[in-house]
Design a protein around this motif. Structure first.
Motif, PDB file in Angstrom:
ATOM      1  N   LYS A 411       0.740  -0.985   0.210  1.00 46.55           N
ATOM      2  CA  LYS A 411       0.046   0.081  -0.121  1.00 46.55           C
ATOM      3  C   LYS A 411       0.839   1.302  -0.098  1.00 46.55           C
ATOM      4  CE  LYS A 411      -4.098  -1.922   2.249  1.00 46.55           C
ATOM      5  NZ  LYS A 411      -5.070  -1.716   1.191  1.00 46.55           N
ATOM      6  N   ASP A 412       2.089   1.119  -0.462  1.00 46.85           N
ATOM      7  CA  ASP A 412       3.016   2.278  -0.352  1.00 46.85           C
ATOM      8  C   ASP A 412       3.064   2.882  -1.902  1.00 46.85           C
ATOM      9  OD1 ASP A 412       5.572   3.947  -0.360  1.00 46.85           O
ATOM     10  OD2 ASP A 412       6.269   2.643   1.113  1.00 46.85           O
ATOM     11  N   GLU A 413       2.745   4.139  -2.108  1.00 43.38           N
ATOM     12  CA  GLU A 413       2.673   4.967  -3.281  1.00 43.38           C
ATOM     13  C   GLU A 413       4.004   4.656  -3.860  1.00 43.38           C
ATOM     14  OE1 GLU A 413       0.925   7.730  -6.013  1.00 43.38           O
ATOM     15  OE2 GLU A 413       0.068   7.320  -3.849  1.00 43.38           O
ATOM     16  N   GLU A 414       5.321   4.694  -3.385  1.00 40.12           N
ATOM     17  CA  GLU A 414       6.494   4.434  -3.926  1.00 40.12           C
ATOM     18  C   GLU A 414       6.469   3.217  -4.916  1.00 40.12           C
ATOM     19  OE1 GLU A 414      11.305   3.999  -3.173  1.00 40.12           O
ATOM     20  OE2 GLU A 414       9.882   4.398  -1.570  1.00 40.12           O
ATOM     21  N   TYR A 415       5.937   2.115  -4.422  1.00 41.05           N
ATOM     22  CA  TYR A 415       5.972   0.852  -5.137  1.00 41.05           C
ATOM     23  C   TYR A 415       4.676   0.721  -6.103  1.00 41.05           C
ATOM     24  CZ  TYR A 415       9.302   0.414  -1.386  1.00 41.05           C
ATOM     25  OH  TYR A 415      10.284   0.793  -0.672  1.00 41.05           O
ATOM     26  N   PHE A 416       3.565   1.291  -5.680  1.00 41.66           N
ATOM     27  CA  PHE A 416       2.280   1.064  -6.207  1.00 41.66           C
ATOM     28  C   PHE A 416       1.505   2.372  -6.314  1.00 41.66           C
ATOM     29  CE2 PHE A 416       3.188  -2.964  -4.292  1.00 41.66           C
ATOM     30  CZ  PHE A 416       3.011  -3.875  -5.634  1.00 41.66           C
ATOM     31  N   PRO A 417       1.590   3.119  -7.482  1.00 39.16           N
ATOM     32  CA  PRO A 417       0.895   4.476  -7.498  1.00 39.16           C
ATOM     33  C   PRO A 417      -0.482   4.368  -7.171  1.00 39.16           C
ATOM     34  CG  PRO A 417       2.721   4.380  -9.205  1.00 39.16           C
ATOM     35  CD  PRO A 417       2.583   2.992  -8.418  1.00 39.16           C
ATOM     36  N   ASN A 418      -1.146   5.180  -6.554  1.00 36.46           N
ATOM     37  CA  ASN A 418      -2.700   5.172  -6.129  1.00 36.46           C
ATOM     38  C   ASN A 418      -2.804   3.791  -5.877  1.00 36.46           C
ATOM     39  OD1 ASN A 418      -2.987   7.857  -7.640  1.00 36.46           O
ATOM     40  ND2 ASN A 418      -2.885   6.660  -9.378  1.00 36.46           N
ATOM     41  N   PRO A 419      -2.277   3.627  -4.407  1.00 30.94           N
ATOM     42  CA  PRO A 419      -2.371   2.155  -3.904  1.00 30.94           C
ATOM     43  C   PRO A 419      -4.065   2.048  -3.465  1.00 30.94           C
ATOM     44  CG  PRO A 419      -1.242   3.743  -2.391  1.00 30.94           C
ATOM     45  CD  PRO A 419      -1.470   4.428  -3.631  1.00 30.94           C
ATOM     46  N   GLU A 420      -4.588   2.983  -3.262  1.00 31.37           N
ATOM     47  CA  GLU A 420      -5.935   2.598  -2.833  1.00 31.37           C
ATOM     48  C   GLU A 420      -6.849   2.141  -3.741  1.00 31.37           C
ATOM     49  OE1 GLU A 420      -7.156   1.964   0.396  1.00 31.37           O
ATOM     50  OE2 GLU A 420      -4.802   2.202   0.799  1.00 31.37           O
ATOM     51  N   ILE A 421      -6.622   2.162  -5.012  1.00 29.25           N
ATOM     52  CA  ILE A 421      -7.378   2.094  -6.347  1.00 29.25           C
ATOM     53  C   ILE A 421      -7.191   0.717  -6.850  1.00 29.25           C
ATOM     54  CG2 ILE A 421      -8.060   2.841  -8.682  1.00 29.25           C
ATOM     55  CD1 ILE A 421      -7.196   5.488  -7.867  1.00 29.25           C
ATOM     56  N   PHE A 422      -8.201  -0.057  -7.023  1.00 28.63           N
ATOM     57  CA  PHE A 422      -8.014  -1.269  -7.463  1.00 28.63           C
ATOM     58  C   PHE A 422      -7.775  -1.406  -9.217  1.00 28.63           C
ATOM     59  CE2 PHE A 422     -10.113  -5.217  -9.624  1.00 28.63           C
ATOM     60  CZ  PHE A 422      -9.527  -6.154  -8.879  1.00 28.63           C
ATOM     61  N   GLN A 423      -6.687  -1.600  -9.463  1.00 31.11           N
ATOM     62  CA  GLN A 423      -6.122  -1.559 -10.798  1.00 31.11           C
ATOM     63  C   GLN A 423      -5.317  -2.819 -11.243  1.00 31.11           C
ATOM     64  OE1 GLN A 423      -3.359   1.989 -10.647  1.00 31.11           O
ATOM     65  NE2 GLN A 423      -5.097   3.343 -11.247  1.00 31.11           N
ATOM     66  N   PRO A 424      -6.065  -3.700 -11.815  1.00 32.83           N
ATOM     67  CA  PRO A 424      -5.699  -5.059 -12.186  1.00 32.83           C
ATOM     68  C   PRO A 424      -4.381  -5.105 -13.228  1.00 32.83           C
ATOM     69  CG  PRO A 424      -7.870  -5.259 -12.075  1.00 32.83           C
ATOM     70  CD  PRO A 424      -7.503  -3.639 -11.743  1.00 32.83           C
ATOM     71  N   ASP A 425      -4.327  -3.872 -13.936  1.00 27.80           N
ATOM     72  CA  ASP A 425      -3.528  -3.775 -15.143  1.00 27.80           C
ATOM     73  C   ASP A 425      -1.939  -3.814 -14.480  1.00 27.80           C
ATOM     74  OD1 ASP A 425      -4.715  -3.882 -17.511  1.00 27.80           O
ATOM     75  OD2 ASP A 425      -5.599  -2.011 -17.004  1.00 27.80           O
ATOM     76  N   ARG A 426      -1.867  -3.329 -13.177  1.00 30.26           N
ATOM     77  CA  ARG A 426      -0.382  -3.352 -12.240  1.00 30.26           C
ATOM     78  C   ARG A 426       0.135  -4.942 -12.788  1.00 30.26           C
ATOM     79  NH1 ARG A 426      -1.253   0.877  -8.178  1.00 30.26           N
ATOM     80  NH2 ARG A 426      -3.143   0.762  -7.590  1.00 30.26           N
TER      81      ARG A 426
END
Length: 508
Positions: A411-426
């Motif tokens: 849930k860290d912005e540095e590793y997963f931008p917009n961490p609270e949003i569900f984005q399967p494309d990651r």
């Protein structure tokens, strides 16, 4: 005079209690390990007693304050010192590179066969060579070929799930269907059949007691919480009293269930009936003969299959449906991928099931939001010296509790931008999950030699359920379900606070 003596004695008692509660607070300072100042009784977990919020958030507060400067800091659970890992690189070292120095879970120090026979014989708590041998024994029982063998059973249970949802729609529940209970019904029926060859009757009006006992298995009482607190305040208790995590009544139930499964299989063979599938029970019975195991020992071994398959899988399925219900576009995109791969019978062939990239991405992103464990409590088993960025190198001694906060990284912005949003494309890039895991920022199923042994089986049953549901129904979130992703304050497995209420509409 007497009143003054009483007052002085009272002050002395208070002083002694305070001294006891705080005398260990210099542990990390003496070792030149930075960290926040602990408080008497709670240490660095202010919600330890009130349980107003999940302990993860107390850890996250420390993580957010120190992770830019240090790889690790010292904290306290009550008065018990813990080393909190702040960098994903160090997390990867703990789980993979330096596994020999951290190969045990702290929970293994809290139980033994006298206090909790079932849990003490579970892979999660077993230690050292005993763990290594048990994992070697069980691993062949969870190969993809064996999971494939029971795939027809998986699809039969999916058909029961379909009929159950249609029945609920006809009944017209205004408050929606409880997604957690629905998912637990599915995994209970799945695991009981695939592992034991029995039916839990989960989707009927008269289910067997299996599901009730599963809930009792994971819903711990306040007495258990109190015991944990006592362990942190008085560590010496561990020397003569261990924890019971699995209630005795639940243990007795599953031992009886195991015996019923064995008897049923033996009756079939005695009658000359050839059992059609080489399932998990078949393999477990082979183990029993090899190691001369009695029913109780056999049950303890089997519970590794059952515990991994019941609640954790149900939680993943429920949260996946939650996120898809919140986003109609993502849901339709996944439905299109599934429909393009359906066979003539209306399900996806086993080989194709694990080759649906967007389905896999949706589940990985769900795990990022709600990992089964928000953090892992490891135990240092071999002395090791590790550098600590702006601080001096830290010597970690055997017996030190090491906390790896997976959810903080995920849930860290540095590793997963917009961490609270569900984005399967990651997770749509080839081997994205493995890449994140190698960097130490994603541990949905753990990592290293102790990675979840039931991962293949869990993902197969969940993917099959997702195929069945999305092929036949539109999923929406009922308004009474909360809109954030707040973790439930208490529980072994990470879950959304409150229930997940879902609305289903039949597709023509």
């Amino acid at each position: 005079m007497a009143l003054m003596i009483c007052a002085l004695l009272g002050l002395l008692v208070v002083a002694l209690v305070y001294q006891y509660l705080t005398w260990n607070f210099g542990y990390w300072r003496k070792r030149k390990v930075p960290g926040p100042s602990p408080k008497p009784l709670t240490g660095n977990y202010p919600n330890m007693y009130t349980m107003k919020r999940n302990p993860f958030y107390d850890i996250k507060d420390v993580y957010s304050k120190y992770n830019k400067d240090y790889d690790m800091v010292g904290i306290f659970l009550g008065r018990s010192p813990q080393l909190l890992v702040l960098s994903p690189e160090l997390a990867h070292r703990v789980f993979v590179t330096d596994f020999k120095s951290f190969h045990d879970n702290e929970m293994g120090n809290m139980v033994d066969e006298k206090s909790d026979f079932i849990l003490a014989n579970n892979l999660f708590t077993m230690k050292g060579e005993q763990w290594k041998q048990r994992r070697t024994d069980i691993t062949p029982g969870l190969t993809m070929s064996r999971v494939k063998t029971v795939y027809p059973v998986t699809n039969e249970v999916c058909g029961k799930l379909n009929k159950y949802i249609r029945k609920q729609i006809r009944n017209g529940p205004q408050g929606g269907i409880n997604g957690k209970d629905l998912s637990l019904c599915f995994t209970t029926e799945m695991v009981t059949d695939c592992v034991l060859g029995l039916s839990a009757q989960s989707f009927t009006d008269h289910p067997t007691p299996v599901m009730e006992n599963i809930k009792n298995l994971f819903d711990q009482s306040w007495l258990f919480v109190i015991n944990i607190v006592m362990y942190t305040m008085f560590p010496i208790i561990r020397n003569f009293r261990r924890l019971r995590f699995i209630p005795l009544s639940v243990e007795k139930f599953f031992v009886s269930l195991m015996q019923n499964a064995i008897d049923a299989r033996e009756e079939q063979r005695a009658a000359g009936k050839q059992f059609e599938r080489v399932d998990f029970l078949d393999y477990i019975l082979q183990l029993a003969k090899k190691h001369n195991l009695n029913t109780r020992q056999l049950t303890a071994t089997t519970m590794t299959f059952l515990i991994d398959g019941f609640d954790t899988s149900a939680t993943l399925l429920a949260h996946a449906l939650l996120f898809l219900g919140r986003d109609a576009k993502i849901q339709q995109r996944l439905r299109d991928e599934i429909k393009a791969n359906l066979n003539a019978q209306g399900f996806v062939d086993f080989e194709k099931l694990h080759d649906l990239p967007f389905l896999d991405a949706c589940l990985q992103e769900t795990l990022r939001h709600f990992p089964p464990l928000a953090s892992s409590n490891k135990l240092c088993t071999q002395r090791i010296v590790i550098p600590n960025r702006k601080g001096p190198a830290v010597t970690i001694e055997p017996g030190t509790a090491v906390i790896v906060p997976h959810a903080c990284f995920m849930k860290d912005e540095e590793y997963f931008p917009n961490p609270e949003i569900f984005q399967p494309d990651r997770f749509m890039e080839p081997n994205a999950a493995k890449s994140y895991r190698d960097r130490g920022v994603f541990m949905g199923f753990g990592d290293g030699p102790r990675i979840c042994i039931g991962m293949r089986f869990a993902l197969t049953q969940i993917k099959a359920a997702m195929v069945e549901v999305l092929t036949n129904f539109e999923v929406k979130v009922n308004p009474k379900t909360r809109k954030d992703n707040l973790f439930h304050p208490f529980g072994v497995v990470t879950k959304l606070e409150g229930n997940i209420w879902l609305d289903f509409e039949e597709r023509s």
